[in-house]
Design a protein around this motif. Structure first.
Motif, PDB file in Angstrom:
ATOM      1  N   HIS A 144       0.831  -1.208   0.000  1.00 28.84           N
ATOM      2  CA  HIS A 144       0.000   0.000   0.000  1.00 28.84           C
ATOM      3  C   HIS A 144       0.867   1.259   0.000  1.00 28.84           C
ATOM      4  CE1 HIS A 144      -3.662  -2.333   1.637  1.00 28.84           C
ATOM      5  NE2 HIS A 144      -3.851  -2.044   0.363  1.00 28.84           N
ATOM      6  N   ALA A 145       1.962   1.249   0.753  1.00 28.44           N
ATOM      7  CA  ALA A 145       2.859   2.400   0.773  1.00 28.44           C
ATOM      8  C   ALA A 145       3.416   2.669  -0.623  1.00 28.44           C
ATOM      9  CB  ALA A 145       4.001   2.179   1.763  1.00 28.44           C
ATOM     10  N   LEU A 146       3.758   1.589  -1.341  1.00 34.26           N
ATOM     11  CA  LEU A 146       4.283   1.752  -2.694  1.00 34.26           C
ATOM     12  C   LEU A 146       3.211   2.306  -3.640  1.00 34.26           C
ATOM     13  CD1 LEU A 146       6.778   1.332  -4.436  1.00 34.26           C
ATOM     14  CD2 LEU A 146       5.985  -0.985  -4.930  1.00 34.26           C
ATOM     15  N   GLN A 147       1.977   1.857  -3.474  1.00 37.76           N
ATOM     16  CA  GLN A 147       0.878   2.384  -4.291  1.00 37.76           C
ATOM     17  C   GLN A 147       0.663   3.869  -4.030  1.00 37.76           C
ATOM     18  OE1 GLN A 147      -2.031  -0.833  -3.115  1.00 37.76           O
ATOM     19  NE2 GLN A 147      -2.614  -0.629  -5.256  1.00 37.76           N
ATOM     20  N   VAL A 148       0.678   4.260  -2.776  1.00 38.73           N
ATOM     21  CA  VAL A 148       0.507   5.677  -2.431  1.00 38.73           C
ATOM     22  C   VAL A 148       1.646   6.503  -3.019  1.00 38.73           C
ATOM     23  CG1 VAL A 148       0.438   7.347  -0.539  1.00 38.73           C
ATOM     24  CG2 VAL A 148      -0.810   5.184  -0.348  1.00 38.73           C
ATOM     25  N   ALA A 149       2.873   5.978  -2.915  1.00 41.12           N
ATOM     26  CA  ALA A 149       4.030   6.700  -3.466  1.00 41.12           C
ATOM     27  C   ALA A 149       3.863   6.928  -4.963  1.00 41.12           C
ATOM     28  CB  ALA A 149       5.309   5.915  -3.186  1.00 41.12           C
ATOM     29  N   GLU A 150       3.386   5.893  -5.694  1.00 39.94           N
ATOM     30  CA  GLU A 150       3.212   6.034  -7.141  1.00 39.94           C
ATOM     31  C   GLU A 150       2.168   7.101  -7.478  1.00 39.94           C
ATOM     32  OE1 GLU A 150       4.934   4.427  -9.716  1.00 39.94           O
ATOM     33  OE2 GLU A 150       6.232   3.985  -8.025  1.00 39.94           O
ATOM     34  N   LEU A 151       1.120   7.213  -6.668  1.00 38.28           N
ATOM     35  CA  LEU A 151       0.122   8.255  -6.896  1.00 38.28           C
ATOM     36  C   LEU A 151       0.687   9.642  -6.612  1.00 38.28           C
ATOM     37  CD1 LEU A 151      -3.162   6.680  -5.437  1.00 38.28           C
ATOM     38  CD2 LEU A 151      -2.652   7.176  -7.836  1.00 38.28           C
ATOM     39  N   ALA A 171       5.926  11.527  -2.090  1.00 33.11           N
ATOM     40  CA  ALA A 171       6.281  10.279  -2.772  1.00 33.11           C
ATOM     41  C   ALA A 171       7.540   9.674  -2.159  1.00 33.11           C
ATOM     42  CB  ALA A 171       6.480  10.533  -4.258  1.00 33.11           C
ATOM     43  N   LEU A 172       8.556  10.498  -1.913  1.00 35.98           N
ATOM     44  CA  LEU A 172       9.792   9.995  -1.309  1.00 35.98           C
ATOM     45  C   LEU A 172       9.528   9.412   0.081  1.00 35.98           C
ATOM     46  CD1 LEU A 172      12.281  12.841  -2.310  1.00 35.98           C
ATOM     47  CD2 LEU A 172      12.222  10.504  -3.211  1.00 35.98           C
ATOM     48  N   HIS A 173       8.652  10.072   0.830  1.00 27.79           N
ATOM     49  CA  HIS A 173       8.316   9.583   2.172  1.00 27.79           C
ATOM     50  C   HIS A 173       7.716   8.179   2.099  1.00 27.79           C
ATOM     51  CE1 HIS A 173       6.714   9.420   6.224  1.00 27.79           C
ATOM     52  NE2 HIS A 173       5.504   9.220   5.736  1.00 27.79           N
ATOM     53  N   TYR A 174       6.791   7.966   1.186  1.00 30.27           N
ATOM     54  CA  TYR A 174       6.143   6.650   1.102  1.00 30.27           C
ATOM     55  C   TYR A 174       7.072   5.595   0.499  1.00 30.27           C
ATOM     56  CZ  TYR A 174       1.641   8.000   2.963  1.00 30.27           C
ATOM     57  OH  TYR A 174       0.637   8.383   3.802  1.00 30.27           O
ATOM     58  N   TYR A 175       7.966   6.004  -0.392  1.00 30.64           N
ATOM     59  CA  TYR A 175       8.967   5.056  -0.856  1.00 30.64           C
ATOM     60  C   TYR A 175       9.834   4.594   0.320  1.00 30.64           C
ATOM     61  CZ  TYR A 175       8.131   5.696  -5.882  1.00 30.64           C
ATOM     62  OH  TYR A 175       7.592   5.704  -7.135  1.00 30.64           O
ATOM     63  N   ASN A 176      10.199   5.516   1.188  1.00 25.04           N
ATOM     64  CA  ASN A 176      10.991   5.148   2.364  1.00 25.04           C
ATOM     65  C   ASN A 176      10.230   4.165   3.249  1.00 25.04           C
ATOM     66  OD1 ASN A 176      13.136   6.766   1.640  1.00 25.04           O
ATOM     67  ND2 ASN A 176      12.438   8.526   2.805  1.00 25.04           N
ATOM     68  N   LEU A 177       8.915   4.422   3.433  1.00 24.21           N
ATOM     69  CA  LEU A 177       8.113   3.501   4.235  1.00 24.21           C
ATOM     70  C   LEU A 177       8.070   2.116   3.598  1.00 24.21           C
ATOM     71  CD1 LEU A 177       5.074   5.760   5.257  1.00 24.21           C
ATOM     72  CD2 LEU A 177       7.039   5.102   6.649  1.00 24.21           C
ATOM     73  N   ARG A 232      12.469   4.940  -6.188  1.00 22.72           N
ATOM     74  CA  ARG A 232      12.978   6.111  -5.466  1.00 22.72           C
ATOM     75  C   ARG A 232      14.170   6.724  -6.219  1.00 22.72           C
ATOM     76  NH1 ARG A 232      13.759   8.724  -0.485  1.00 22.72           N
ATOM     77  NH2 ARG A 232      15.974   9.036  -0.004  1.00 22.72           N
ATOM     78  N   ILE A 233      15.049   5.877  -6.781  1.00 20.14           N
ATOM     79  CA  ILE A 233      16.170   6.381  -7.574  1.00 20.14           C
ATOM     80  C   ILE A 233      15.658   7.217  -8.743  1.00 20.14           C
ATOM     81  CG2 ILE A 233      18.020   5.685  -9.151  1.00 20.14           C
ATOM     82  CD1 ILE A 233      18.447   3.247  -7.311  1.00 20.14           C
ATOM     83  N   ARG A 234      14.641   6.708  -9.416  1.00 22.65           N
ATOM     84  CA  ARG A 234      14.092   7.426 -10.578  1.00 22.65           C
ATOM     85  C   ARG A 234      13.547   8.794 -10.173  1.00 22.65           C
ATOM     86  NH1 ARG A 234       9.806   8.437 -13.915  1.00 22.65           N
ATOM     87  NH2 ARG A 234      10.066   7.904 -16.119  1.00 22.65           N
ATOM     88  N   LEU A 235      12.821   8.841  -9.055  1.00 24.56           N
ATOM     89  CA  LEU A 235      12.248  10.117  -8.610  1.00 24.56           C
ATOM     90  C   LEU A 235      13.346  11.077  -8.163  1.00 24.56           C
ATOM     91  CD1 LEU A 235       9.890  11.943  -7.982  1.00 24.56           C
ATOM     92  CD2 LEU A 235       9.618  10.761  -5.783  1.00 24.56           C
ATOM     93  N   LEU A 236      14.341  10.581  -7.434  1.00 24.04           N
ATOM     94  CA  LEU A 236      15.443  11.449  -6.994  1.00 24.04           C
ATOM     95  C   LEU A 236      16.154  12.063  -8.192  1.00 24.04           C
ATOM     96  CD1 LEU A 236      16.917   9.268  -4.105  1.00 24.04           C
ATOM     97  CD2 LEU A 236      15.837  11.517  -3.850  1.00 24.04           C
ATOM     98  N   ALA A 237      16.328  11.268  -9.247  1.00 23.87           N
ATOM     99  CA  ALA A 237      16.965  11.801 -10.455  1.00 23.87           C
ATOM    100  C   ALA A 237      16.081  12.869 -11.101  1.00 23.87           C
ATOM    101  CB  ALA A 237      17.223  10.664 -11.444  1.00 23.87           C
ATOM    102  N   SER A 238      14.766  12.651 -11.092  1.00 20.64           N
ATOM    103  CA  SER A 238      13.846  13.590 -11.729  1.00 20.64           C
ATOM    104  C   SER A 238      13.837  14.942 -11.035  1.00 20.64           C
ATOM    105  CB  SER A 238      12.421  13.017 -11.744  1.00 20.64           C
ATOM    106  OG  SER A 238      12.363  11.838 -12.514  1.00 20.64           O
TER     107      SER A 238
END
Length: 513
Positions: A69-76, A85-91, A108-114
């Motif tokens: 669920h945390a990963l789903q929330v992060a993707e949204l 998004a980074l917070h939920y990826y960490n969770l 998370r790597i992809r988002l950090l790069a973005s």
């Protein structure tokens, strides 16, 4: 004679109105114009679409916590709020085990790069261990994003070349993986389009967009991504009209999906600005700045801020020019009215029609009172527009200026000066008449070099019809309690009692009508 002058007045009034409101011919083709109208409507309701995305997130957050669920929330959150998004990826990384934690780390790597946080992305990459085969596609996509983004910001050509080589290698790996396993996600088409563009093979790039669109609908976020890629193809081939059309299509889908991380909105603002459509450009760049604030990533601010500053200053200059034309029209109308009155007086003196002359003079007074009311309304509106512009520029200054407080003080000093000069030009006897309402020991004299003091500005706004202390505080950048205390202090010094003092202030200058 009266009819003749009334006809002249009507003609001049019509000409003045046309000079203020004449609309230039549309610089767009019919398809672009139609798409812009749709985009206008979507932008005006953008809050509703963002709220819909937030409601979907809230419904997931209400479920019992799990890494999935945390990963789903992060993707949204990814195209909406980067920090969330980074917070939920960490969770998800902390709660997940095995493949779930690896997947969250890759995303998370992809988002950090973005968002330009390359150092953290590299650290995250170095912590990755074995990549399961079914996650290789996402891994290649994330590493492509990391190296391609790093190449764009690198200042050393040697590093740029290395980053580009790595990005191309991961792009090829992604394409080969998809073709080997016969899968065609959006990432596959994007890498194929980019590779074809780099080779100047625009026909192939266009064919890949067609293949991607066959799997998508305009309500899907991936449609906005491919539409943007198609716009880039048209830009590279020099077809500006089609470039703008596909930018708008991409932006419309972004709004529909509640996406705040997009490049199309500010690029459209730039295009309509270059077309001379300043009002639209101002609306679109404000929307883009709002998106950047929501998404909360420095690269977005860096993209939007310079263009926002240019458009805002140009818009402000145009508003000042409009106000100048407005005042010219007001003075022209006053001059015409005076000319009519003189003609009427002469005609009625000749005919000894005193009763008709009095009626004309009464009519003149009514017109002058109405003109004064219109003048005060425009002054108040100008103050609000000016104040709002300072607010927007201050918010941008907090992102771009080293000393935003100094920037605000400078802008407010200009605001006070312009307001003081304009107000005293309209009501030259205001200070004397205002002091006449106060006890001698409480009368206010501005310092040498100043026109008005803070107390005089407060009651100048009250003279213009702005009564609320909160509104006055907003315009003058004071706390509401400060404004309330100034008002109370001055009222207590009134000669004829404090209860009717402000009503007397509102009548200052009216005896001239």
């Amino acid at each position: 004679m009266t009819t003749r002058y009334s006809t002249l007045f009507s003609v001049i009034l019509l000409a003045a109105s046309l000079s203020l409101h004449a609309a230039p011919a549309s610089p767009y083709t019919a398809p672009v114009d139609s798409l812009l109208k749709v985009y206008d409507a979507m932008v005006s309701e953008s809050d509703r679409y963002v709220a819909r995305r937030q409601a979907a997130i809230d419904s997931l957050e209400a479920l019992p916590f799990s890494a999935a669920h945390a990963l789903q929330v992060a993707e949204l959150y990814v195209p909406y709020r980067s920090d969330s998004a980074l917070h939920y990826y960490n969770l998800a990384i902390g709660a997940g085990d095995g493949d779930m934690a690896v997947l969250a780390s890759i995303r998370r790597i992809r988002l950090l790069a973005s968002i330009g946080n390359y150092a953290s992305a590299y650290r995250e990459r170095d912590k990755l261990g074995h990549i399961p085969p079914h996650l290789l596609l996402m891994y290649y996509d994330a590493l492509y994003r990391l190296y391609s983004e790093a190449a764009m910001v690198s200042r050393l050509q040697s590093y740029t070349d290395c980053y580009n080589a790595a990005a191309n290698a991961y792009s090829d790996s992604l394409i080969n993986f998809c073709e080997e396993h016969n899968v065609r996600p959006t990432e596959y088409y994007r890498r194929c389009i980019t590779r074809a563009n780099n080779r100047r093979d625009f026909l192939s790039a266009m064919a890949y967009t067609d293949s991607a669109f066959a799997r998508l609908t305009p309500e899907m976020h991936d449609y906005a991504i491919i539409a943007f890629e198609r716009a880039v193809i048209y830009r590279e081939t020099g077809d500006r009209q089609m470039f703008v059309q596909w930018l708008i299509r991409s932006a419309i889908t972004d709004v529909h999906c509640g996406v705040t991380d997009n490049g199309s909105s500010w690029m459209i603002a730039e295009e309509v600005y270059n077309s001379g459509d300043l009002k639209r450009a101002h609306r679109y760049i404000n929307y883009s700045v709002s998106n950047a604030n929501i998404f909360n990533a420095n690269p977005r601010y860096q993209q939007v801020a310079p263009l926002a500053l240019i458009i805002s200053r140009t818009y402000e200059d145009e508003q000042q020019e409009f106000n100048f034309r407005l005042w010219a029209v007001v003075f022209l109308l006053i001059a015409v009215i005076i000319a009519i009155v003189v003609a009427v007086i002469i005609a009625h003196r000749r005919n000894k029609e005193l009763h008709t002359l009095n009626a004309q003079l009464l009519h003149l007074n009514n017109q002058l009172r109405e003109s004064n009311m219109v003048k005060e309304q425009y002054i108040c509106r100008y103050l609000e527009v000016y104040s709002n512009m300072i607010d927007r520029m201050t918010r941008m200054a907090r992102k771009t200026e080293k000393d935003p407080d100094a920037f605000l003080r400078k802008e407010m000093a200009v605001f006070y000066r312009d307001f003081d000069q304009t107000f005293i030009a309209l009501y030259p006897t205001f200070i004397n008449e205002f002091n006449a309402l106060l006890r001698p020991d409480a009368r206010i004299t501005p310092k040498q070099g100043d026109i008005l003091t803070t107390e005089l500005r407060i009651f100048a706004l009250i003279r213009l019809g702005i009564d609320a202390s909160a509104k006055i505080a907003e315009l003058l950048r004071y706390a509401p309690n400060t404004i309330y205390n100034y008002r109370a202090q001055i009222r207590n010094a009134a000669i004829n009692g404090k209860d009717e003092f402000e009503q007397c202030v509102r009548l200052i200058g009216r005896h001239n009508l």
